[in-house]
Design a protein around this motif. Sequence first.
Motif, short mmCIF file in Angstrom:
data_model
loop_
_atom_site.label_atom_id
_atom_site.label_comp_id
_atom_site.label_asym_id
_atom_site.label_seq_id
_atom_site.Cartn_x
_atom_site.Cartn_y
_atom_site.Cartn_z
N LEU A 12 35.73 -10.95 32.12
CA LEU A 12 34.71 -10.27 32.90
C LEU A 12 34.50 -10.97 34.25
CD1 LEU A 12 32.80 -7.89 32.94
CD2 LEU A 12 31.11 -9.29 31.75
N ALA A 13 34.59 -12.29 34.26
CA ALA A 13 34.45 -13.05 35.51
C ALA A 13 35.59 -12.71 36.47
CB ALA A 13 34.43 -14.55 35.22
N GLU A 14 36.81 -12.61 35.97
CA GLU A 14 37.95 -12.25 36.82
C GLU A 14 37.81 -10.82 37.34
OE1 GLU A 14 41.68 -14.81 35.14
OE2 GLU A 14 40.85 -13.27 33.82
N VAL A 71 29.04 -2.65 30.97
CA VAL A 71 29.80 -3.54 30.08
C VAL A 71 29.55 -3.05 28.66
CG1 VAL A 71 30.17 -5.90 29.28
CG2 VAL A 71 29.55 -5.48 31.67
N VAL A 72 30.54 -2.37 28.09
CA VAL A 72 30.37 -1.85 26.73
C VAL A 72 30.80 -2.86 25.68
CG1 VAL A 72 30.48 0.58 27.39
CG2 VAL A 72 32.57 -0.59 26.74
N ARG A 73 31.59 -3.85 26.10
CA ARG A 73 31.93 -4.96 25.21
C ARG A 73 32.17 -6.19 26.06
NH1 ARG A 73 37.20 -4.88 21.89
NH2 ARG A 73 37.82 -6.48 23.31
N PRO A 78 39.49 -15.54 24.41
CA PRO A 78 40.71 -15.22 25.15
C PRO A 78 41.50 -14.04 24.58
CG PRO A 78 40.86 -17.41 24.15
CD PRO A 78 39.51 -16.89 23.86
N ARG A 79 41.33 -13.75 23.30
CA ARG A 79 42.07 -12.64 22.69
C ARG A 79 41.24 -11.35 22.61
NH1 ARG A 79 46.85 -13.97 19.65
NH2 ARG A 79 47.27 -16.19 19.89
N GLU A 80 39.96 -11.45 22.88
CA GLU A 80 39.08 -10.27 22.87
C GLU A 80 38.34 -10.21 24.19
OE1 GLU A 80 36.88 -9.20 19.30
OE2 GLU A 80 37.84 -10.91 18.31
N ARG A 81 38.94 -9.53 25.13
CA ARG A 81 38.39 -9.44 26.47
C ARG A 81 37.44 -8.26 26.62
NH1 ARG A 81 38.56 -14.21 28.88
NH2 ARG A 81 40.64 -15.10 28.86
N ALA A 82 36.71 -8.29 27.71
CA ALA A 82 35.66 -7.31 27.98
C ALA A 82 36.20 -5.90 28.21
CB ALA A 82 34.85 -7.75 29.19
N THR A 83 35.32 -4.93 27.97
CA THR A 83 35.55 -3.55 28.35
C THR A 83 34.41 -3.13 29.27
OG1 THR A 83 36.79 -2.99 26.35
CG2 THR A 83 35.74 -1.16 27.53
N VAL A 84 34.77 -2.63 30.44
CA VAL A 84 33.81 -2.17 31.43
C VAL A 84 34.16 -0.72 31.76
CG1 VAL A 84 32.81 -2.48 33.73
CG2 VAL A 84 33.54 -4.49 32.40
N ARG A 85 33.24 0.18 31.50
CA ARG A 85 33.44 1.59 31.81
C ARG A 85 32.52 1.99 32.95
NH1 ARG A 85 38.11 3.74 29.68
NH2 ARG A 85 38.28 3.29 27.47
N ALA A 86 32.86 3.09 33.59
CA ALA A 86 32.03 3.63 34.67
C ALA A 86 31.77 5.11 34.37
CB ALA A 86 32.71 3.46 36.03
N PRO A 87 30.79 5.38 33.48
CA PRO A 87 30.48 6.78 33.18
C PRO A 87 30.13 7.54 34.46
CG PRO A 87 29.31 5.30 31.69
CD PRO A 87 29.92 4.45 32.77
N ASP A 88 30.34 8.85 34.42
CA ASP A 88 30.03 9.67 35.59
C ASP A 88 28.55 9.55 35.96
OD1 ASP A 88 32.60 10.83 36.21
OD2 ASP A 88 32.41 11.84 34.28
N ARG A 103 26.50 -4.18 37.80
CA ARG A 103 26.78 -3.56 36.51
C ARG A 103 25.66 -3.93 35.56
NH1 ARG A 103 30.28 -7.64 37.10
NH2 ARG A 103 31.81 -6.20 37.96
N VAL A 104 25.61 -3.22 34.44
CA VAL A 104 24.62 -3.52 33.41
C VAL A 104 25.30 -3.60 32.06
CG1 VAL A 104 22.69 -2.42 34.63
CG2 VAL A 104 24.06 -1.07 33.02
N ASP A 105 24.62 -4.22 31.12
CA ASP A 105 25.09 -4.23 29.74
C ASP A 105 24.75 -2.89 29.11
OD1 ASP A 105 26.07 -6.85 29.77
OD2 ASP A 105 24.09 -7.68 29.34
N ALA A 106 25.54 -2.46 28.15
CA ALA A 106 25.34 -1.17 27.50
C ALA A 106 23.95 -1.05 26.89
CB ALA A 106 26.41 -0.96 26.44
N GLY A 107 23.36 -2.15 26.47
CA GLY A 107 22.03 -2.13 25.87
C GLY A 107 20.95 -1.64 26.81
N GLU A 108 21.22 -1.61 28.11
CA GLU A 108 20.25 -1.13 29.09
C GLU A 108 20.39 0.36 29.37
OE1 GLU A 108 19.44 -4.19 32.33
OE2 GLU A 108 21.49 -4.70 31.67
#
Length: 189
Positions: A12-14, A71-73, A78-88, A103-108
């Motif tokens: 996520l930092a990268e 950020v949905v995940r 190192p083997r489980e990297r983030a998932t970032v989506r951009a819903p419409d 960006r925000v966390d999915a919980g928001e």
Amino acid sequence: MSHTWPDHLLSLAEWSELPQDTSHRLELVEGVLLVVPRPTALHQLVVPELCVLINRQLPRELRAVVDFEVVVRPDRGPRERATVRAPDIVVLPTERVLAGVARVDAGEVRLAVEIHSPGTVVTDKVTKMFEYADAGIPGYWLVDLDPPMTVTAHVLVDGEYEVTADTDGQLDVLTPLALSLDVRTLTGL
């Protein structure tokens, strides 16, 4: 100026450090950089119209915004990297919108809306539906632009989405937000 595309799973930092490239729509899926197809003209007409219709009905503490990173995940190693989506469209607390966050966390997120484009139908109906439910987003709407245009509203129940409305006419839902709109007016024409 050219940019070298990453050759490894991104954290996520990268992801945050990548240059903003307005010529591509990008998402991050389990650390993999994903180029998302550009939306059609009809898609681009419906998104702001729907966003305005939603905002007119929301309480002051919530706002709908367009194409915002969620950020949905998070990174889980190192083997489980983030998932970032951009819903419409996403509905967020107004304070977060006014804070100018990137960006925000999915919980928001209270509601995520995806509008089908060529090449995104399976991703919207299967992959994103699972990811958003797994992340705990209380509401998920799918807009199908094929005539007659329809909106399918889902609400999260016991970790899975259940359909609360599916219509090409009047949409009235009470959960997770009380919203009402006529699907036939989404083009604004």
